[in-house]
Design an enzyme around this catalytic site. Structure first.
Site, PDB file in Angstrom:
ATOM      1  N   HIS A 117     -17.051 -88.942  46.848  1.00  0.00           N
ATOM      2  CA  HIS A 117     -16.573 -90.326  46.709  1.00  0.00           C
ATOM      3  C   HIS A 117     -15.880 -90.426  45.341  1.00  0.00           C
ATOM      4  O   HIS A 117     -16.541 -90.635  44.326  1.00  0.00           O
ATOM      5  CB  HIS A 117     -17.785 -91.265  46.797  1.00  0.00           C
ATOM      6  CG  HIS A 117     -17.461 -92.709  46.704  1.00  0.00           C
ATOM      7  ND1 HIS A 117     -17.623 -93.573  47.774  1.00  0.00           N
ATOM      8  CD2 HIS A 117     -17.014 -93.472  45.685  1.00  0.00           C
ATOM      9  CE1 HIS A 117     -17.287 -94.802  47.399  1.00  0.00           C
ATOM     10  NE2 HIS A 117     -16.916 -94.767  46.129  1.00  0.00           N
ATOM     11  N   CYS A 148     -16.043-101.101  40.578  1.00  0.00           N
ATOM     12  CA  CYS A 148     -17.430-101.379  40.227  1.00  0.00           C
ATOM     13  C   CYS A 148     -17.474-102.263  38.987  1.00  0.00           C
ATOM     14  O   CYS A 148     -16.852-101.944  37.972  1.00  0.00           O
ATOM     15  CB  CYS A 148     -18.176-100.070  39.956  1.00  0.00           C
ATOM     16  SG  CYS A 148     -19.876-100.326  39.426  1.00  0.00           S
ATOM     17  N   ASN A 205     -11.261 -96.985  44.835  1.00  0.00           N
ATOM     18  CA  ASN A 205     -11.515 -95.693  45.450  1.00  0.00           C
ATOM     19  C   ASN A 205     -10.202 -94.955  45.740  1.00  0.00           C
ATOM     20  O   ASN A 205      -9.126 -95.541  45.734  1.00  0.00           O
ATOM     21  CB  ASN A 205     -12.266 -95.877  46.771  1.00  0.00           C
ATOM     22  CG  ASN A 205     -13.659 -96.422  46.584  1.00  0.00           C
ATOM     23  OD1 ASN A 205     -13.995 -96.921  45.519  1.00  0.00           O
ATOM     24  ND2 ASN A 205     -14.471 -96.334  47.603  1.00  0.00           N
ATOM     25  N   HIS A 242     -13.126 -91.984  42.642  1.00  0.00           N
ATOM     26  CA  HIS A 242     -12.213 -93.038  42.206  1.00  0.00           C
ATOM     27  C   HIS A 242     -11.026 -92.371  41.518  1.00  0.00           C
ATOM     28  O   HIS A 242     -11.157 -91.281  40.958  1.00  0.00           O
ATOM     29  CB  HIS A 242     -12.936 -94.002  41.262  1.00  0.00           C
ATOM     30  CG  HIS A 242     -13.908 -94.898  41.971  1.00  0.00           C
ATOM     31  ND1 HIS A 242     -13.857 -96.262  41.910  1.00  0.00           N
ATOM     32  CD2 HIS A 242     -14.957 -94.607  42.787  1.00  0.00           C
ATOM     33  CE1 HIS A 242     -14.824 -96.788  42.635  1.00  0.00           C
ATOM     34  NE2 HIS A 242     -15.514 -95.793  43.185  1.00  0.00           N
TER      35      HIS A 242
END
Length: 245
Positions: free
Chosen positions: A150, A183, A192, A152
């Site tokens: 995951h 976030c 993302n 960014h």
């Protein structure tokens, strides 16, 4: 105002698509169970005490204990659980994150019954070197088919980091339409990795995803129009410009 549970129940679902609900604690799980329609939840921990304290007001160890309890209750109610580990490479508050801590949290989540654990570079500071080092450590105790990544794209390294992950046997990568997301506890971090950029990259490297890239671009266009945004991925902008030419 319409009852929230009724709205959820009327939402159209598509076969083969998972609809996970992010659950931070036992209270969140209780709310999810009350809907009667939730089939999967996502629980999230962190590999940094400083980040964990900011995010859920608990250090890594205490947060993990709470996650394991939530996971246990969810599984007892026949709900699938996917685990997430935040700040697996670097933390805005702490700095460098030890790969050994990432591995420990991932191991515990899998032992608790998560079907998969997603490793998140929450502030997007990962590079080929640092991500490779982290993955090498985690893969010593966790199989690649139980991991997802995951990334960014804060510093434009997300696709390079996906490639490193692929080379190490990982076949699941998170992304978001138009690169949306972020976030509140990760100052300066962008959204993302964009789904459009990831799909173009994977197809160009011989991977079939079963996802229609053009439809994802159309979804980004719809979202921008509905939300009053003007946010595009590189691939989305290129495809849109080509169609408009």
């Amino acid at each position: 105002m319409a009852d929230h549970n009724e709205i959820v129940k009327k939402h159209k679902k598509f076969n083969g698509v998972s609809y996970p609900v992010l659950v931070p604690n036992a209270a969140g799980l209780k709310n999810a169970l009350a809907t009667g329609v939730v089939e999967e939840i996502a629980v999230f921990g962190a590999a940094s005490d400083a980040f964990s304290l900011k995010n859920v007001n608990s250090n890594v160890e205490d947060s993990l204990k709470k996650l394991l309890e939530v996971t246990k209750i969810a599984l007892e109610n026949n709900i699938r659980v996917r685990g997430y580990v935040s700040v697996v490479v670097g933390c805005h508050y702490q700095g460098e994150v030890k790969p050994e801590v990432v591995a420990k949290v991932a191991e515990k989540l899998l032992e608790a019954g998560c079907y998969e654990v997603s490793l998140g570079d929450t502030i997007g500071v990962g590079t080929v070197k640092t991500v490779s080092r982290m993955l090498d450590t985690v893969l010593k105790s966790v199989p690649a088919d139980k991991l997802a990544v995951h990334f960014h794209d804060t510093y434009g390294q997300a696709l390079a980091n996906v490639l490193v992950s692929i080379e190490k046997g990982i076949r699941a990568a998170d992304s978001s339409v138009a690169g949306l997301g972020g976030c509140p506890y990760a100052k300066g971090a962008t959204g993302n990795l964009a789904t459009e950029d990831l799909l173009y990259f994977l197809k160009g490297n011989g991977f079939e995803t079963g996802v229609d890239l053009d439809k994802v671009v159309e979804t980004a266009k719809w979202f921008n129009s509905a939300a009053g945004y003007d946010k595009w991925s590189r691939v989305g902008a290129a495809i849109s410009a080509k169609k408009g030419a």
